[in-house]
Design a protein around this motif. Structure first.
Motif, PDB file in Angstrom:
ATOM      1  N   ASN A 163     -12.000   6.202   1.812  1.00 18.15           N
ATOM      2  CA  ASN A 163     -11.482   4.925   1.305  1.00 18.15           C
ATOM      3  C   ASN A 163     -11.023   3.979   2.408  1.00 18.15           C
ATOM      4  OD1 ASN A 163     -11.956   5.192  -1.405  1.00 18.15           O
ATOM      5  ND2 ASN A 163      -9.937   6.003  -1.913  1.00 18.15           N
ATOM      6  N   GLN A 202       0.833  -1.210   0.000  1.00 15.60           N
ATOM      7  CA  GLN A 202       0.000   0.000   0.000  1.00 15.60           C
ATOM      8  C   GLN A 202       0.868   1.261   0.000  1.00 15.60           C
ATOM      9  OE1 GLN A 202      -2.205  -0.828   3.586  1.00 15.60           O
ATOM     10  NE2 GLN A 202      -4.062  -1.354   2.454  1.00 15.60           N
ATOM     11  N   ALA A 224      -4.487  -0.908  -3.664  1.00 14.84           N
ATOM     12  CA  ALA A 224      -5.020   0.453  -3.732  1.00 14.84           C
ATOM     13  C   ALA A 224      -4.270   1.379  -2.787  1.00 14.84           C
ATOM     14  CB  ALA A 224      -6.506   0.448  -3.369  1.00 14.84           C
ATOM     15  N   LEU A 266      -5.562  11.103   1.200  1.00 17.79           N
ATOM     16  CA  LEU A 266      -4.846  10.568   0.044  1.00 17.79           C
ATOM     17  C   LEU A 266      -3.944  11.649  -0.535  1.00 17.79           C
ATOM     18  CD1 LEU A 266      -4.434   8.407  -2.219  1.00 17.79           C
ATOM     19  CD2 LEU A 266      -6.361   9.495  -3.401  1.00 17.79           C
ATOM     20  N   THR A 269     -14.008  -0.423   4.562  1.00 21.47           N
ATOM     21  CA  THR A 269     -13.894  -1.645   3.769  1.00 21.47           C
ATOM     22  C   THR A 269     -15.223  -2.401   3.690  1.00 21.47           C
ATOM     23  OG1 THR A 269     -12.987  -2.664   5.767  1.00 21.47           O
ATOM     24  CG2 THR A 269     -11.429  -2.026   4.042  1.00 21.47           C
ATOM     25  N   GLU A 287      -8.249  -4.056  -3.226  1.00 22.74           N
ATOM     26  CA  GLU A 287      -7.941  -3.290  -2.017  1.00 22.74           C
ATOM     27  C   GLU A 287      -6.460  -3.348  -1.657  1.00 22.74           C
ATOM     28  OE1 GLU A 287      -9.701  -1.480   0.229  1.00 22.74           O
ATOM     29  OE2 GLU A 287     -11.778  -1.761  -0.391  1.00 22.74           O
ATOM     30  N   SER A 311      -4.811   2.402   7.890  1.00 21.80           N
ATOM     31  CA  SER A 311      -4.848   1.362   6.861  1.00 21.80           C
ATOM     32  C   SER A 311      -5.610   0.159   7.408  1.00 21.80           C
ATOM     33  CB  SER A 311      -3.417   0.944   6.496  1.00 21.80           C
ATOM     34  OG  SER A 311      -3.378  -0.359   5.956  1.00 21.80           O
ATOM     35  N   ALA A 316      -5.466   3.323  -0.700  1.00 16.66           N
ATOM     36  CA  ALA A 316      -6.706   3.672   0.009  1.00 16.66           C
ATOM     37  C   ALA A 316      -6.370   4.412   1.303  1.00 16.66           C
ATOM     38  CB  ALA A 316      -7.518   2.411   0.280  1.00 16.66           C
ATOM     39  N   GLU A 317      -5.833   5.571   1.161  1.00 12.10           N
ATOM     40  CA  GLU A 317      -5.336   6.329   2.306  1.00 12.10           C
ATOM     41  C   GLU A 317      -6.257   7.507   2.613  1.00 12.10           C
ATOM     42  OE1 GLU A 317      -2.605   5.105   3.623  1.00 12.10           O
ATOM     43  OE2 GLU A 317      -1.839   3.860   1.991  1.00 12.10           O
ATOM     44  N   ASN A 318      -6.311   7.896   3.872  1.00 16.64           N
ATOM     45  CA  ASN A 318      -6.996   9.124   4.265  1.00 16.64           C
ATOM     46  C   ASN A 318      -6.098   9.907   5.230  1.00 16.64           C
ATOM     47  OD1 ASN A 318      -9.057  11.087   4.635  1.00 16.64           O
ATOM     48  ND2 ASN A 318      -9.484  10.155   6.629  1.00 16.64           N
TER      49      ASN A 318
END
Length: 481
Positions: free
Chosen positions: A309, A106, A290, A296, A312, A287, A183, A292-294
C-alpha cells in the motif's frame, strides 16, 4: 491566520481541509476515538513483534529485511539518521504543513502502530507553525522516507526546526522509527493542495471564457442542452450548463454562424479537465484517509500484514492525466486570446490598441500566455513513464507520484498566468466596446473591471496580469459546476 479548529479523526480529511490547515492556519485537534485507535494499534504491533518477525521493527529495511534486530535501542535512531538524506531546496512551508496534517490523519486511522503520543506532538507542531526543514529531492512515489525521517529527527530533538523555531519534542521509540516514516504524506499533502488549486482554476476559467465569448460576439448555441445530451460526458455537460447559467440574462446576437474552437468546443475540451481533476481528488482523498502502512497493523485480528500500500501509482497516474487535460484547456484559452487581438472579432483596433494610435496594445499578452503554456506542455509529460530498481534489486519499481505532484504544482502557476492573460484581454475589450454585461456575467465583469487598470495607451501590463491572477479565486464561484 484562520483560528478555525479542525478535528482529525483518521477518516474525514479532505483536500479543502488540508488547504485550510496548511495555508490558513486552522488549528487541529485529534479526536479521542482516533487516539484510542492508535493506542490499540501500538499495543498490537508490540505484541506481534514479540511473537514473529515484523519488518522494520525486528528486522532491517530494504535489502536488509532479513537482518534480525534484537533489543537494539539505537537501531531506530540509526534508521532515521540514515534516511534523512534529502537534497535540494527546501519545500515551501505550506507543503510541509500539508504533509504534517496528512501524516497526523494517517496515524489517527490506526494502522501504523506508532506510539499514540506522536499524535499530540504532530498536532503541536502544526498549531505552533513549527516547520521541519525538508529538502525537495528524496522520494519517488514509494514512501516519503527522507521527508519523514527529517521530521522525526526534529521531533526527537536531534535536528532544529526550520528557522530555529521552538517546536515540540517527543521521544519517538526506536521500534517506531520505520512505522513513523513509512508514508507518502509529503506527496499526498502536495497532491491535495494541487487538486484544490486546479479545481479553483477550472471553475474560474468558465466565467473568463464567458467574458471572452461576449467580447467577440460569440454564439451560445454550442452550449445548448440538446447538444450535450447527445454526447453526455459528465464534465462536458456541466461546463455547458455553467456557461448557459452565466449567459442566461444576456441578449447575445452572434456575429457568425459558428465560432472558432476556443468557444464552440469549450465544453468538450474543458470538460475532460473537470472530470480527471475530480477523479484525482477522489484518489487523493481516499489515500489521505487510508491506513496505507507497511506493515499494516490489524487490531481486529491482532496481526500485521506486509503489503504494497506504500505504492502510490493511483495518485501519480491521476495527476499525470490532470496535467495533460490542463494543457488542452490552457491551449484553448490561448486560442480565445488570439481572437481578442483581432479586429474582425472585437471591432477594435488590432491588439486592442488605443483608438487612432498604431500601438501594440495587448500584443505581449499572447507571448506571456504561450510562454506559460509551453511550461505546461513540458510538465505534462507523464511521470509514470519512469521507473527505478533500488536497494540491491529488492525494490524494483517506482511510479514517481512525487514528481507528478510537484509537476502539477508547477503547472498551476502557469495555468493561472494563461487565464489571467485572457481575463485582462476580455475585460479590456468589453470596456473599450462600452458593453457592460447583465446578470451573473455582469457581476464577474464588475468585480474584474473595478480592479483592472482602465488605461488603454501602451504601457507595461505586468501589473494587470498579476492583478488578474489574483482575481481568479474571487470569480471561481461563478464557474461552479
Amino acid at each position: 491566520m484562520n483560528q478555525t479548529a479542525v478535528e482529525i479523526n483518521g477518516s474525514g480529511l479532505t483536500c479543502d481541509i488540508v488547504g485550510l490547515v496548511a495555508r490558513s492556519g486552522a488549528l487541529v485537534t485529534v479526536s479521542p476515538q482516533a487516539v484510542e485507535r492508535a493506542r490499540q494499534a501500538w499495543e498490537v504491533a508490540r505484541d506481534v513483534a514479540d511473537r514473529q518477525p515484523v519488518y522494520g521493527r525486528t528486522t532491517g529495511v530494504g535489502a536488509n529485511r532479513n537482518v534480525a534486530i534484537e533489543d537494539d535501542d539505537a537501531h531506530g535512531l540509526r534508521l532515521l539518521r540514515s534516511h534523512a538524506g534529502g537534497a535540494g531546496p527546501l519545500l515551501p512551508a505550506e507543503t510541509v504543513r500539508a504533509m504534517l496534517v496528512v501524516r497526523l490523519n494517517q496515524i489517527a486511522a490506526g494502522g501504523s502502530g506508532v506510539d499514540p503520543g506522536v499524535l499530540g506532538a504532530l498536532s503541536d507542531a502544526i498549531n505552533r507553525w513549527a516547520i521541519p526543514p525538508i529538502p525537495a529531492y528524496g522520494a519517488i512515489g514509494t514512501g516519503d522516507l527522507t521527508a519523514l525521517a527529517a521530521t522525526a529527527l526534529c521531533l526527537v530533538g536531534e535536528r532544529p526546526w526550520q528557522g530555529g523555531a521552538a517546536g515540540p519534542h517527543f521521544p519517538l521509540r526506536p521500534t517506531d522509527a520505520l512505522a513513523f516514516m513509512s508514508s507518502n504524506a509529503a506527496t499526498l499533502g502536495e497532491s491535495a493542495l494541487a487538486c484544490r488549486d486546479v479545481t479553483e482554476l477550472l471553475r474560474a476559467a468558465i466565467p473568463v471564457a464567458g467574458l471572452s465569448l461576449l467580447a467577440v460576439r460569440g454564439s451560445i448555441e454550442a452550449f445548448a442542452a440538446p447538444v450535450h445530451e447527445a454526447c453526455p460526458h459528465p464534465g462536458q455537460r456541466r461546463v455547458a450548463e455553467a456557461m448557459r447559467a452565466l449567459t442566461a440574462d444576456l441578449d447575445l446576437r452572434p456575429a457568425r454562424i459558428q465560432d472558432p474552437y476556443g468557444y464552440r468546443a469549450f465544453p468538450q475540451v474543458h470538460g475532460p479537465a473537470v472530470d480527471v481533476t475530480e477523479h484525482a481528488e477522489g484518489v487523493v482523498t481516499r489515500e489521505i484517509n487510508a491506513a496505507a502502512e507497511n506493515p499494516l497493523v490489524d487490531v481486529a485480528n491482532r496481526t500485521v500484514w506486509h503489503n504494497g500500500n506504500f505504492h502510490t501509482a493511483y495518485v501519480g497516474l491521476a495527476l499525470d492525466a490532470v496535467r495533460a487535460a490542463i494543457f488542452q484547456t490552457a491551449a484553448l484559452s490561448a486560442a480565445r486570446l488570439g481572437t481578442l487581438v483581432e479586429p474582425a472579432f472585437t471591432g477594435l483596433e488590432a491588439f486592442q490598441a488605443a483608438p487612432g494610435e498604431p500601438g501594440s496594445g495587448i500584443m505581449i499578452l499572447e507571448y506571456v500566455a504561450h510562454s506559460a503554456i509551453a511550461d505546461i506542455r513540458r510538465l505534462a509529460a507523464p511521470a509514470a513513464l519512469g521507473s527505478a530498481v533500488l536497494s540491491r534489486g529488492v525494490e524494483e519499481h517506482a511510479g514517481f507520484s512525487t514528481q507528478s505532484a510537484r509537476a502539477t504544482t508547477d503547472v498551476i502557476t502557469a495555468f493561472r498566468t494563461a487565464l489571467a492573460c485572457e481575463l485582462v484581454a476580455a475585460v479590456r475589450a468589453l470596456r473599450m466596446q462600452n458593453r457592460i454585461p447583465l446578470g451573473r456575467l455582469g457581476e464577474v465583469y464588475a468585480q474584474t473591471a473595478d480592479a483592472l487598470d482602465p488605461a488603454v495607451e501602451d504601457r507595461p501590463l505586468d501589473t494587470d496580469i498579476a492583478t488578474a491572477a489574483d482575481l481568479l479565486a474571487r470569480i471561481a464561484p461563478y464557474g461552479s459546476y
